[in-house]
Design an enzyme around this catalytic site. Structure first.
Site, PDB file in Angstrom:
ATOM      1  N   VAL A   1     -13.542   4.400  11.649  1.00 44.91           N
ATOM      2  CA  VAL A   1     -12.250   4.921  10.752  1.00 44.91           C
ATOM      3  C   VAL A   1     -11.632   6.008  11.492  1.00 44.91           C
ATOM      4  CG1 VAL A   1     -11.355   4.957   8.354  1.00 44.91           C
ATOM      5  CG2 VAL A   1     -13.671   3.690   8.960  1.00 44.91           C
TER       6      VAL A   1
ATOM      7  N   HIS B   1      -5.192   5.604   3.011  1.00 47.89           N
ATOM      8  CA  HIS B   1      -5.888   4.605   3.448  1.00 47.89           C
ATOM      9  C   HIS B   1      -7.161   5.008   3.668  1.00 47.89           C
ATOM     10  CE1 HIS B   1      -7.034   0.610   3.713  1.00 47.89           C
ATOM     11  NE2 HIS B   1      -7.412   0.741   5.177  1.00 47.89           N
TER      12      HIS B   1
END
EC number: 2.5.1.78
Length: 153
Positions: free
Chosen positions: A80, A87
């Site tokens: 990520v 987000h």
């Protein structure tokens, strides 16, 4: 008495869950994990790999693997990378919480090998360049924890 898990993977069965999002990084993490498992004696036939769409989907499949009774440990791999919105924070927090709870729920070691980085460069460094390969490190942790947890089975 001192308890330690040894790093011999013979006779262990390991599940690996990999997020496909940022695959140019996660494929390197998977390569590192497979290398680590095999170097420590885990047979290729005793390694199952499940690809999921992204990091957010990792905990569900990791839980299903851990609950199946087929694995001595489960490794989770994903990447990520912070973007321009919040987000990133939501995904990182939920994946970390989801994976962290699985070992306690299932009594199977579930290893957190999900990179959460600020930049692409940081992710690349942790997938086999300057900062080692976190997939490899996750594999070693899985072997050690599988043996350590069996001491109280």
């Amino acid at each position: 008495m001192v308890f330690e898990g040894h790093l011999v993977g013979t006779e262990l069965k390991v599940g690996v869950v990999v997020g496909r999002f940022n695959e140019f990084i996660t494929s390197k993490l998977l390569g590192g994990a497979l290398d680590g498992l095999k170097r420590h004696g885990v047979e290729e036939a005793d390694i199952d790999v499940a690809w999921v769409p992204g990091a957010f989907e990792i905990p569900l499949i990791a839980k299903k693997m851990a609950n199946s009774g087929k694995y001595d440990a489960v490794i989770t791999l994903g990447t990520v990378i912070r973007g321009a919105t919040t987000h990133y924070d939501y995904v990182c927090n939920e994946v970390a919480k989801g994976v962290a709870s699985l070992s306690l729920q299932t009594d199977i070691p579930v290893i957190f090998g999900v990179l959460t980085t600020e930049t692409i460069e940081q992710a690349i460094e942790r997938a086999g360049t300057k900062a080692g390969n976190k997939g490899y490190e996750s594999a070693v942790a899985a072997i050690e924890m599988a043996h350590l947890s069996k001491q109280w089975a």
